[in-house]
Design a protein around this motif. Structure first.
Motif, PDB file in Angstrom:
ATOM      1  N   ALA A 134       0.931  -1.031   0.127  1.00 50.31           N
ATOM      2  CA  ALA A 134       0.120  -0.182   0.041  1.00 50.31           C
ATOM      3  C   ALA A 134       0.958   1.425  -0.008  1.00 50.31           C
ATOM      4  CB  ALA A 134      -1.005  -0.122   1.232  1.00 50.31           C
ATOM      5  N   PHE A 135       2.018   1.395   0.485  1.00 43.48           N
ATOM      6  CA  PHE A 135       2.692   2.218   0.844  1.00 43.48           C
ATOM      7  C   PHE A 135       3.555   2.694  -0.511  1.00 43.48           C
ATOM      8  CE2 PHE A 135       7.003   4.400   1.004  1.00 43.48           C
ATOM      9  CZ  PHE A 135       6.659   5.606   1.620  1.00 43.48           C
ATOM     10  N   LEU A 136       3.886   1.481  -1.284  1.00 47.61           N
ATOM     11  CA  LEU A 136       4.666   1.657  -2.571  1.00 47.61           C
ATOM     12  C   LEU A 136       3.468   2.143  -3.630  1.00 47.61           C
ATOM     13  CD1 LEU A 136       6.926  -1.360  -2.396  1.00 47.61           C
ATOM     14  CD2 LEU A 136       7.580   1.012  -2.098  1.00 47.61           C
ATOM     15  N   ARG A 137       2.409   1.589  -3.568  1.00 42.44           N
ATOM     16  CA  ARG A 137       1.209   2.105  -4.420  1.00 42.44           C
ATOM     17  C   ARG A 137       0.904   3.548  -4.416  1.00 42.44           C
ATOM     18  NH1 ARG A 137      -2.853  -0.125  -2.206  1.00 42.44           N
ATOM     19  NH2 ARG A 137      -2.249  -2.134  -2.554  1.00 42.44           N
ATOM     20  N   GLN A 138       1.032   3.927  -2.873  1.00 44.43           N
ATOM     21  CA  GLN A 138       0.712   5.600  -2.779  1.00 44.43           C
ATOM     22  C   GLN A 138       1.838   6.231  -3.265  1.00 44.43           C
ATOM     23  OE1 GLN A 138      -2.059   6.983  -1.573  1.00 44.43           O
ATOM     24  NE2 GLN A 138      -0.960   8.728  -2.451  1.00 44.43           N
ATOM     25  N   ALA A 139       2.946   5.882  -2.909  1.00 41.72           N
ATOM     26  CA  ALA A 139       4.338   6.610  -3.627  1.00 41.72           C
ATOM     27  C   ALA A 139       4.393   6.682  -5.009  1.00 41.72           C
ATOM     28  CB  ALA A 139       5.529   5.556  -2.939  1.00 41.72           C
ATOM     29  N   ARG A 140       3.739   5.647  -5.789  1.00 40.93           N
ATOM     30  CA  ARG A 140       3.684   5.601  -7.165  1.00 40.93           C
ATOM     31  C   ARG A 140       2.662   6.611  -7.629  1.00 40.93           C
ATOM     32  NH1 ARG A 140       3.131   0.095  -6.976  1.00 40.93           N
ATOM     33  NH2 ARG A 140       0.872   0.170  -7.543  1.00 40.93           N
ATOM     34  N   ALA A 141       1.446   6.768  -6.957  1.00 37.10           N
ATOM     35  CA  ALA A 141       0.524   7.706  -7.248  1.00 37.10           C
ATOM     36  C   ALA A 141       1.184   8.860  -7.123  1.00 37.10           C
ATOM     37  CB  ALA A 141      -0.880   7.684  -6.657  1.00 37.10           C
ATOM     38  N   ASP A 142       1.960   9.245  -6.022  1.00 36.76           N
ATOM     39  CA  ASP A 142       2.506  10.569  -5.672  1.00 36.76           C
ATOM     40  C   ASP A 142       3.424  11.077  -6.598  1.00 36.76           C
ATOM     41  OD1 ASP A 142       0.677  10.539  -3.409  1.00 36.76           O
ATOM     42  OD2 ASP A 142       2.415  10.222  -1.911  1.00 36.76           O
ATOM     43  N   CYS A 201       6.237  -5.051  -4.763  1.00 36.39           N
ATOM     44  CA  CYS A 201       6.700  -3.979  -5.932  1.00 36.39           C
ATOM     45  C   CYS A 201       5.886  -4.223  -7.125  1.00 36.39           C
ATOM     46  CB  CYS A 201       8.105  -4.072  -5.900  1.00 36.39           C
ATOM     47  SG  CYS A 201       9.282  -3.890  -4.741  1.00 36.39           S
ATOM     48  N   ASN A 202       4.773  -4.998  -7.266  1.00 35.94           N
ATOM     49  CA  ASN A 202       4.072  -5.046  -8.402  1.00 35.94           C
ATOM     50  C   ASN A 202       3.387  -3.652  -8.549  1.00 35.94           C
ATOM     51  OD1 ASN A 202       4.404  -8.015  -8.693  1.00 35.94           O
ATOM     52  ND2 ASN A 202       2.983  -8.400  -7.550  1.00 35.94           N
ATOM     53  N   GLY A 203       3.231  -3.305 -10.022  1.00 36.47           N
ATOM     54  CA  GLY A 203       2.780  -1.964 -10.248  1.00 36.47           C
ATOM     55  C   GLY A 203       3.891  -1.318 -10.881  1.00 36.47           C
ATOM     56  N   PHE A 204       5.002  -1.631 -10.398  1.00 34.94           N
ATOM     57  CA  PHE A 204       6.142  -0.790 -11.228  1.00 34.94           C
ATOM     58  C   PHE A 204       6.394  -1.320 -12.414  1.00 34.94           C
ATOM     59  CE2 PHE A 204       6.638   0.299  -6.724  1.00 34.94           C
ATOM     60  CZ  PHE A 204       6.838   2.075  -6.875  1.00 34.94           C
ATOM     61  N   ASP A 205       6.728  -0.735 -13.545  1.00 33.95           N
ATOM     62  CA  ASP A 205       7.246  -1.165 -14.716  1.00 33.95           C
ATOM     63  C   ASP A 205       8.609  -1.787 -14.554  1.00 33.95           C
ATOM     64  OD1 ASP A 205       4.866   0.093 -16.196  1.00 33.95           O
ATOM     65  OD2 ASP A 205       6.108   1.793 -16.127  1.00 33.95           O
ATOM     66  N   SER A 206       9.237  -1.334 -13.756  1.00 32.96           N
ATOM     67  CA  SER A 206      10.598  -1.825 -13.548  1.00 32.96           C
ATOM     68  C   SER A 206      11.392  -1.603 -12.160  1.00 32.96           C
ATOM     69  CB  SER A 206      11.906  -1.168 -14.663  1.00 32.96           C
ATOM     70  OG  SER A 206      12.015  -0.112 -14.364  1.00 32.96           O
ATOM     71  N   VAL A 207      12.030  -2.532 -11.562  1.00 27.59           N
ATOM     72  CA  VAL A 207      12.411  -2.275 -10.335  1.00 27.59           C
ATOM     73  C   VAL A 207      14.178  -2.555 -10.331  1.00 27.59           C
ATOM     74  CG1 VAL A 207      12.658  -3.022  -7.875  1.00 27.59           C
ATOM     75  CG2 VAL A 207      10.570  -3.220  -9.351  1.00 27.59           C
ATOM     76  N   ARG A 208      14.902  -1.539 -10.118  1.00 28.68           N
ATOM     77  CA  ARG A 208      16.238  -1.597  -9.908  1.00 28.68           C
ATOM     78  C   ARG A 208      16.904  -1.644  -8.404  1.00 28.68           C
ATOM     79  NH1 ARG A 208      20.207   1.100 -14.101  1.00 28.68           N
ATOM     80  NH2 ARG A 208      19.818  -0.686 -14.965  1.00 28.68           N
ATOM     81  N   ILE A 209      17.596  -2.523  -8.050  1.00 27.76           N
ATOM     82  CA  ILE A 209      18.107  -2.902  -6.801  1.00 27.76           C
ATOM     83  C   ILE A 209      19.471  -2.333  -6.695  1.00 27.76           C
ATOM     84  CG2 ILE A 209      18.625  -4.570  -4.998  1.00 27.76           C
ATOM     85  CD1 ILE A 209      15.475  -4.502  -5.726  1.00 27.76           C
ATOM     86  N   ALA A 210      19.837  -1.361  -5.509  1.00 27.63           N
ATOM     87  CA  ALA A 210      20.932  -1.006  -5.309  1.00 27.63           C
ATOM     88  C   ALA A 210      21.485  -1.568  -3.969  1.00 27.63           C
ATOM     89  CB  ALA A 210      21.132   0.463  -5.221  1.00 27.63           C
ATOM     90  N   CYS A 211      22.661  -2.051  -3.794  1.00 29.64           N
ATOM     91  CA  CYS A 211      23.227  -2.625  -2.587  1.00 29.64           C
ATOM     92  C   CYS A 211      24.754  -2.247  -2.395  1.00 29.64           C
ATOM     93  CB  CYS A 211      22.816  -3.864  -2.476  1.00 29.64           C
ATOM     94  SG  CYS A 211      23.310  -4.577  -0.959  1.00 29.64           S
ATOM     95  N   TYR A 212      24.992  -1.605  -1.443  1.00 34.39           N
ATOM     96  CA  TYR A 212      26.392  -1.128  -1.146  1.00 34.39           C
ATOM     97  C   TYR A 212      26.864  -2.201  -0.089  1.00 34.39           C
ATOM     98  CZ  TYR A 212      25.191   2.972  -3.669  1.00 34.39           C
ATOM     99  OH  TYR A 212      24.889   3.892  -4.453  1.00 34.39           O
ATOM    100  N   LEU A 213      28.164  -2.759  -0.237  1.00 32.48           N
ATOM    101  CA  LEU A 213      28.744  -3.708   0.653  1.00 32.48           C
ATOM    102  C   LEU A 213      30.057  -3.119   0.941  1.00 32.48           C
ATOM    103  CD1 LEU A 213      28.119  -6.922  -1.531  1.00 32.48           C
ATOM    104  CD2 LEU A 213      26.739  -5.862   0.321  1.00 32.48           C
ATOM    105  N   ARG A 214      30.591  -3.617   2.118  1.00 28.37           N
ATOM    106  CA  ARG A 214      32.012  -3.386   2.821  1.00 28.37           C
ATOM    107  C   ARG A 214      32.708  -4.653   3.001  1.00 28.37           C
ATOM    108  NH1 ARG A 214      31.191   0.405   8.169  1.00 28.37           N
ATOM    109  NH2 ARG A 214      33.522   0.017   8.180  1.00 28.37           N
ATOM    110  N   PRO A 215      33.866  -4.703   3.063  1.00 20.17           N
ATOM    111  CA  PRO A 215      34.686  -5.748   3.580  1.00 20.17           C
ATOM    112  C   PRO A 215      34.052  -6.428   4.774  1.00 20.17           C
ATOM    113  CG  PRO A 215      36.138  -4.188   3.108  1.00 20.17           C
ATOM    114  CD  PRO A 215      34.776  -3.274   3.078  1.00 20.17           C
ATOM    115  N   GLN A 216      33.766  -7.694   4.668  1.00 23.13           N
ATOM    116  CA  GLN A 216      33.143  -8.549   5.852  1.00 23.13           C
ATOM    117  C   GLN A 216      33.853  -8.142   7.093  1.00 23.13           C
ATOM    118  OE1 GLN A 216      33.557 -10.095   2.617  1.00 23.13           O
ATOM    119  NE2 GLN A 216      31.981 -11.182   2.255  1.00 23.13           N
TER     120      GLN A 216
END
Length: 181
Positions: free
Chosen positions: A62-70, A120-135
């Motif tokens: 629901a939050f993501l749906r509202q974010a799309r509309a906004d 995330c359904n409803g978005f045309d595409s979803v791109r994931i970003a993930c930053y990592l650091r040495p374990q």
């Protein structure tokens, strides 16, 4: 409408990214990027991952749906959501807090990532970003944070790291996100 989902990980300057996006909402919107507002936080969207981990994925949806509309109303092409707690949800919402979960770590984590995908359904595409650091740096920083702020840890560093060992398997976590997204 596109979604850029920043999933973390923890201890990689996520808070700085989130503050930047929150403080520059207008400038981002002028470039077509919409950073939503939330009554739960001024700048971070970890509560969305928490909702997924605790079976309230319809609230995240629901939050993501509202974010799309906004975003559409603001004439933006991309919604940006940053929540480092999407990375290793099983560890951070269940294991570290000593809660009993159903199934093994990786099947639990796969279930949470699948639920995130569904939200995330409803978005045309979803791109994931993930930053990592040495374990090793990640482990030391997490332990420091746990001891100082979050959890009453009375175990040695090595025992704490052993208890959350799957968190440090970056390859397997990223492969799960690739599988679903």
């Amino acid at each position: 409408m596109k979604l850029l989902l920043h999933i973390g990980s923890h201890k990689t300057a996520s808070t700085s990214i989130q503050h930047f996006c929150a403080l520059n909402r207008s400038a981002l919107a002028a470039c077509g990027y919409f950073y939503p507002r939330s009554r739960d936080s001024a700048y971070v969207f970890n509560f969305l991952a928490s909702q997924i981990a605790f079976g309230k994925e319809t609230q995240t949806e629901a939050f993501l749906r509202q974010a799309r509309a906004d975003a559409k109303a603001a004439q933006c092409h991309t919604v940006v959501v940053s929540g480092e707690s999407f990375y290793a949800m099983t560890a951070f919402f269940w294991d570290i807090q000593g809660k009993t979960r159903n199934g093994d770590y990786w099947s639990s984590e796969a279930s949470f990532v699948a639920k995130t995908k569904e939200a995330c359904n409803g978005f045309d595409s979803v791109r994931i970003a993930c930053y990592l650091r040495p374990q090793d740096e990640f482990a030391a920083s997490l332990y420091n944070q746990f001891v100082k702020y979050t959890i009453c840890i009375d175990s040695a560093f090595e025992d704490c790291v052993a208890a959350i060992k799957p968190v440090f398997d970056y390859d397997r976590h990223i492969r799960l996100w690739e599988e679903f997204f």
